[in-house]
Design an enzyme around this catalytic site. Sequence first.
Site, short mmCIF file in Angstrom:
data_model
loop_
_atom_site.label_atom_id
_atom_site.label_comp_id
_atom_site.label_asym_id
_atom_site.label_seq_id
_atom_site.Cartn_x
_atom_site.Cartn_y
_atom_site.Cartn_z
N PRO A 89 -7.21 -10.22 90.19
CG PRO A 89 -7.44 -8.61 91.75
CD PRO A 89 -6.99 -10.02 91.56
CD GLU A 116 -3.25 -4.73 100.01
OE1 GLU A 116 -3.31 -4.07 98.97
OE2 GLU A 116 -4.25 -4.94 100.75
NE ARG A 154 -20.32 -27.78 83.26
CZ ARG A 154 -21.52 -28.13 83.44
NH1 ARG A 154 -21.74 -28.76 84.76
NH2 ARG A 154 -22.39 -28.22 82.46
CG ASP A 169 -23.31 -26.21 80.37
OD1 ASP A 169 -24.52 -26.65 80.83
OD2 ASP A 169 -22.33 -26.32 80.93
#
Length: 225
Positions: A89, A116, A154, A169
Amino acid sequence: MRFDIVTLFPQIFPGYLGESLLAKAIERELVEVHLHNLRDWSTSKHHKVDAPPFGGGPGMLIQVEPVVECIEAVQALSEEEGELLLLTPQGETLKQGVVSSLSENRRMILLCGRYEGFDQRVIDILQPREISLGDFILNGGEVAAMAVVDSVIRLIPGVLGDERSSAEDSFSDEALLEFPQYTRPREYRGREVPDVLLSGNHAEIAAWRAAQRQSRTAERRSDLL
């Protein structure tokens, strides 16, 4: 393109790898996906790869030694060392521009975190490119790894049945959202397909779609304009 996925839970992936466009791309040898269990590089009797953080704090950290030795071993499996991605993250957000740059690789190694996170020396030594799906926390990097694979394939020639699909897209052109699309029937519960799409006039259809992309983006994601 070759993907090597390093994870503590390789059993998460077989169902994903066996379905839809990805399965077809693997079958046609456009894509390779290899799974590596990080526990195989553990020196612990019980194949542990985590330990409590120095200085205290909640949870466990993935240790540096098994990760570094695993990644080095995986890199050596192919002449193409590839780009190492750490799913975290704290990384740069996976946007279409990032996907496009990743698709230029011939090989990627995806390192999935758990608990963690990693001992900081994993990052210091291996210098991975850190990738995030957004400002939220997952239980692990496996779902993020799937998102990277799904978005990148893709853009590999031959994977999609019609190459225009990826070109039209959302986010593929000037970061605009995709225009609304319709198929049979022409009318359903009083809602009809816009007349312009039935006109056969390709110039008018293209203009309508361009206008729809602008208005939809302004309405839903004005930050992109």
